[in-house]
Design a protein around this motif. Structure first.
Motif, PDB file in Angstrom:
ATOM      1  N   LEU A  45       0.829  -1.209   0.000  1.00 37.53           N
ATOM      2  CA  LEU A  45       0.000   0.000   0.000  1.00 37.53           C
ATOM      3  C   LEU A  45       0.862   1.257   0.000  1.00 37.53           C
ATOM      4  N   LEU A  46       1.973   1.214   0.708  1.00 35.07           N
ATOM      5  CA  LEU A  46       2.814   2.397   0.848  1.00 35.07           C
ATOM      6  C   LEU A  46       3.853   2.538  -0.259  1.00 35.07           C
ATOM      7  N   ALA A  47       3.974   1.527  -1.112  1.00 31.36           N
ATOM      8  CA  ALA A  47       5.035   1.530  -2.110  1.00 31.36           C
ATOM      9  C   ALA A  47       4.946   2.712  -3.060  1.00 31.36           C
ATOM     10  N   ASP A  48       3.721   3.099  -3.423  1.00 29.61           N
ATOM     11  CA  ASP A  48       3.546   4.238  -4.332  1.00 29.61           C
ATOM     12  C   ASP A  48       2.378   5.074  -3.807  1.00 29.61           C
ATOM     13  N   ALA A  49       2.523   5.554  -2.570  1.00 31.56           N
ATOM     14  CA  ALA A  49       1.477   6.311  -1.885  1.00 31.56           C
ATOM     15  C   ALA A  49       1.915   7.767  -1.736  1.00 31.56           C
ATOM     16  N   HIS A  50       0.980   8.689  -1.949  1.00 32.98           N
ATOM     17  CA  HIS A  50       1.305  10.116  -1.947  1.00 32.98           C
ATOM     18  C   HIS A  50       0.183  10.884  -1.243  1.00 32.98           C
ATOM     19  N   VAL A  51       0.550  11.773  -0.356  1.00 33.02           N
ATOM     20  CA  VAL A  51      -0.426  12.607   0.349  1.00 33.02           C
ATOM     21  C   VAL A  51      -0.445  13.981  -0.301  1.00 33.02           C
ATOM     22  N   VAL A  52      -1.634  14.432  -0.673  1.00 38.06           N
ATOM     23  CA  VAL A  52      -1.774  15.735  -1.318  1.00 38.06           C
ATOM     24  C   VAL A  52      -2.698  16.623  -0.489  1.00 38.06           C
ATOM     25  N   ALA A  53      -2.544  17.918  -0.675  1.00 43.55           N
ATOM     26  CA  ALA A  53      -3.399  18.924  -0.040  1.00 43.55           C
ATOM     27  C   ALA A  53      -3.896  19.838  -1.151  1.00 43.55           C
ATOM     28  N   LEU A  54      -5.176  19.694  -1.503  1.00 41.01           N
ATOM     29  CA  LEU A  54      -5.730  20.411  -2.649  1.00 41.01           C
ATOM     30  C   LEU A  54      -6.527  21.630  -2.184  1.00 41.01           C
ATOM     31  N   PRO A  55      -6.146  22.829  -2.612  1.00 37.31           N
ATOM     32  CA  PRO A  55      -6.910  24.028  -2.239  1.00 37.31           C
ATOM     33  C   PRO A  55      -8.266  24.028  -2.935  1.00 37.31           C
ATOM     34  N   MET A  56      -9.282  24.511  -2.215  1.00 34.03           N
ATOM     35  CA  MET A  56     -10.641  24.558  -2.738  1.00 34.03           C
ATOM     36  C   MET A  56     -11.000  25.982  -3.123  1.00 34.03           C
ATOM     37  N   ARG A  57     -11.870  26.091  -4.106  1.00 35.77           N
ATOM     38  CA  ARG A  57     -12.297  27.410  -4.574  1.00 35.77           C
ATOM     39  C   ARG A  57     -13.205  28.112  -3.564  1.00 35.77           C
ATOM     40  N   VAL A  58     -13.991  27.329  -2.831  1.00 41.13           N
ATOM     41  CA  VAL A  58     -14.900  27.872  -1.821  1.00 41.13           C
ATOM     42  C   VAL A  58     -14.853  26.965  -0.605  1.00 41.13           C
ATOM     43  N   ARG A  59     -15.203  27.533   0.541  1.00 36.78           N
ATOM     44  CA  ARG A  59     -15.281  26.710   1.752  1.00 36.78           C
ATOM     45  C   ARG A  59     -16.434  25.723   1.611  1.00 36.78           C
ATOM     46  N   PHE A  60     -16.160  24.476   1.923  1.00 34.53           N
ATOM     47  CA  PHE A  60     -17.182  23.440   1.819  1.00 34.53           C
ATOM     48  C   PHE A  60     -16.950  22.435   2.935  1.00 34.53           C
ATOM     49  N   ARG A  61     -18.016  22.108   3.633  1.00 32.41           N
ATOM     50  CA  ARG A  61     -17.913  21.189   4.762  1.00 32.41           C
ATOM     51  C   ARG A  61     -16.931  21.719   5.816  1.00 32.41           C
ATOM     52  N   GLY A  62     -16.826  23.059   5.877  1.00 31.33           N
ATOM     53  CA  GLY A  62     -15.989  23.710   6.871  1.00 31.33           C
ATOM     54  C   GLY A  62     -14.515  23.740   6.547  1.00 31.33           C
ATOM     55  N   ILE A  63     -14.110  23.286   5.354  1.00 34.02           N
ATOM     56  CA  ILE A  63     -12.681  23.262   5.032  1.00 34.02           C
ATOM     57  C   ILE A  63     -12.403  24.026   3.737  1.00 34.02           C
ATOM     58  N   THR A  64     -11.163  24.472   3.600  1.00 33.97           N
ATOM     59  CA  THR A  64     -10.730  25.147   2.374  1.00 33.97           C
ATOM     60  C   THR A  64      -9.588  24.394   1.689  1.00 33.97           C
ATOM     61  N   THR A  65      -9.093  23.345   2.326  1.00 32.00           N
ATOM     62  CA  THR A  65      -8.074  22.477   1.742  1.00 32.00           C
ATOM     63  C   THR A  65      -8.474  21.031   1.997  1.00 32.00           C
ATOM     64  N   ARG A  66      -8.437  20.218   0.941  1.00 30.05           N
ATOM     65  CA  ARG A  66      -8.795  18.803   1.076  1.00 30.05           C
ATOM     66  C   ARG A  66      -7.538  17.956   1.005  1.00 30.05           C
ATOM     67  N   GLU A  67      -7.282  17.220   2.068  1.00 32.83           N
ATOM     68  CA  GLU A  67      -6.159  16.297   2.091  1.00 32.83           C
ATOM     69  C   GLU A  67      -6.623  14.904   1.672  1.00 32.83           C
ATOM     70  N   ALA A  68      -5.768  14.192   0.959  1.00 32.15           N
ATOM     71  CA  ALA A  68      -6.088  12.839   0.521  1.00 32.15           C
ATOM     72  C   ALA A  68      -4.803  12.063   0.309  1.00 32.15           C
ATOM     73  N   LEU A  69      -4.906  10.756   0.448  1.00 31.38           N
ATOM     74  CA  LEU A  69      -3.788   9.877   0.154  1.00 31.38           C
ATOM     75  C   LEU A  69      -4.164   9.061  -1.075  1.00 31.38           C
ATOM     76  N   VAL A  70      -3.397   9.210  -2.136  1.00 29.97           N
ATOM     77  CA  VAL A  70      -3.626   8.421  -3.343  1.00 29.97           C
ATOM     78  C   VAL A  70      -2.501   7.403  -3.476  1.00 29.97           C
ATOM     79  N   LEU A  71      -2.838   6.213  -3.912  1.00 25.52           N
ATOM     80  CA  LEU A  71      -1.874   5.132  -4.005  1.00 25.52           C
ATOM     81  C   LEU A  71      -2.172   4.284  -5.227  1.00 25.52           C
ATOM     82  N   ARG A  72      -1.182   3.561  -5.656  1.00 29.23           N
ATOM     83  CA  ARG A  72      -1.309   2.784  -6.887  1.00 29.23           C
ATOM     84  C   ARG A  72      -1.357   1.298  -6.568  1.00 29.23           C
TER      85      ARG A  72
END
Length: 326
Positions: free
Chosen positions: A8-35
């Motif tokens: 799972l960790l071999a090709d895993a990357h954590v990103v922080a994506l800025p949002m155009r508008v506040r949604f669900r109380g956040i302005t940056t969405r963090e996610a972990l994408v993996l291959r």
């Protein structure tokens, strides 16, 4: 089969994506994408969710990344998503969703009033015209009395349905009974994806429509089984995913969503950037059903801080242990 943590960790990357508008109380969405062997996949439970709840999101990531899913259609219709913004910002926001004939409007946002909600819905209806489908989503913030009053005021705008107007299944059942004469269907979201028994809302007759999301329900395979057993119309929505997770949702929507509804999978329009040079943005009101080709350059440019990356990798390790123990 649970892959090894190292896989799972071999090709895993954590990103922080800025949002155009506040949604669900956040302005940056963090996610972990993996291959995985089948392609890129996503693990992005919201940060406030504990490891037990996040386990379903990891099951979904594994299901999509380690399983070849057939696309049941080339594309699926999607709705525009309207956050709790002022009416004068509605037209510009809807312009980011070309061709969409359905809009989901956030209501009951903390710090706003019912008058604000009515004005926002009225403007969406004005901009989109009488033939558009307009939904509202309260995220369970209303009591039964407040929801009843709100739907009485919003019903003249010809709502397709009200999503999770109250928090609990008994409240939804009570509200559905009280508002039967208004012609507003009740949809369940949190009462499905955050419930220990996702089918309880269907058995209780507390909803007319189920809103299902691939990640919180454990992935495409598990969500399809739930929809089949529930026997209610289904709308597939996103959990504020990157285009990788939206691809997962698109495969689910193509296989399980009820005709006549638009999926809530156009949310890539809410981000200022993504993990791919070909984000799943609405075109002619639809998004394609395909796996996302991730850009290594965008992974690097949108990488989360070292501290947040370490937090997500540790979280993945803990949640993997939860699944291994189960």
């Amino acid at each position: 089969m649970l892959p090894d943590l190292a896989d799972l960790l071999a090709d895993a990357h954590v990103v922080a994506l800025p949002m155009r508008v506040r949604f669900r109380g956040i302005t940056t969405r963090e996610a972990l994408v993996l291959r995985g062997p089948a392609g890129w996949t996503e693990f992005s439970p919201f940060v406030e969710y504990d490891d037990t709840e996040a386990a379903a999101w990891l099951r979904a990531a594994i299901d999509f990344g380690w399983t070849d899913h057939d696309a049941a259609a080339d594309s699926v219709p999607v709705n525009a998503t309207v956050p709790a913004i002022a009416p004068d910002a509605v037209a510009d926001l809807l312009g980011r969703y070309p061709g969409c004939t359905t809009a989901k409007v956030k209501v009951a946002e903390p710090g706003t009033t019912l008058d604000d909600d009515v004005a926002r819905v009225a403007e969406v209806r004005r901009v989109m015209g009488p033939s558009a489908a307009v939904r509202v989503d309260a995220n369970g913030f209303w009591s039964v009395d407040r929801a009843t009053a709100a739907l009485e005021r919003l019903a003249p705008y010809d709502l397709q349905y009200a999503e999770q107007p109250c928090a609990t299944v008994p409240e939804l059942a009570d509200l559905r009974s009280r508002t039967a004469g208004l012609g507003v269907r009740i949809a369940a979201d949190e009462s499905v994806r955050r419930a220990s028994d996702p089918l309880a809302v269907a058995r209780a007759g507390a909803a007319d429509v189920l809103v299902v999301k691939a990640q919180p329900l454990g992935g495409i395979t598990a969500a399809r089984s739930l929809v089949a057993e529930a026997g209610l119309p289904c709308v597939v929505s996103s959990a504020l995913d990157t285009s990788v997770g939206l691809g997962m949702g698109a495969f689910l929507a193509a296989a399980a969503m009820s005709p006549g509804y638009a999926a809530g999978l156009g949310t890539a329009a809410m981000f200022g950037t993504d993990v791919t040079t070909e984000p799943l943005l609405p075109v002619d009101g639809r998004v394609p059903v395909r796996r996302t080709a991730v850009s290594r350059d965008l992974l690097e440019r949108n990488a989360a801080s070292p501290e947040r990356t370490a937090w997500w990798r540790a979280r993945l390790e803990r949640v993997h242990a939860v699944l291994a123990g189960a």
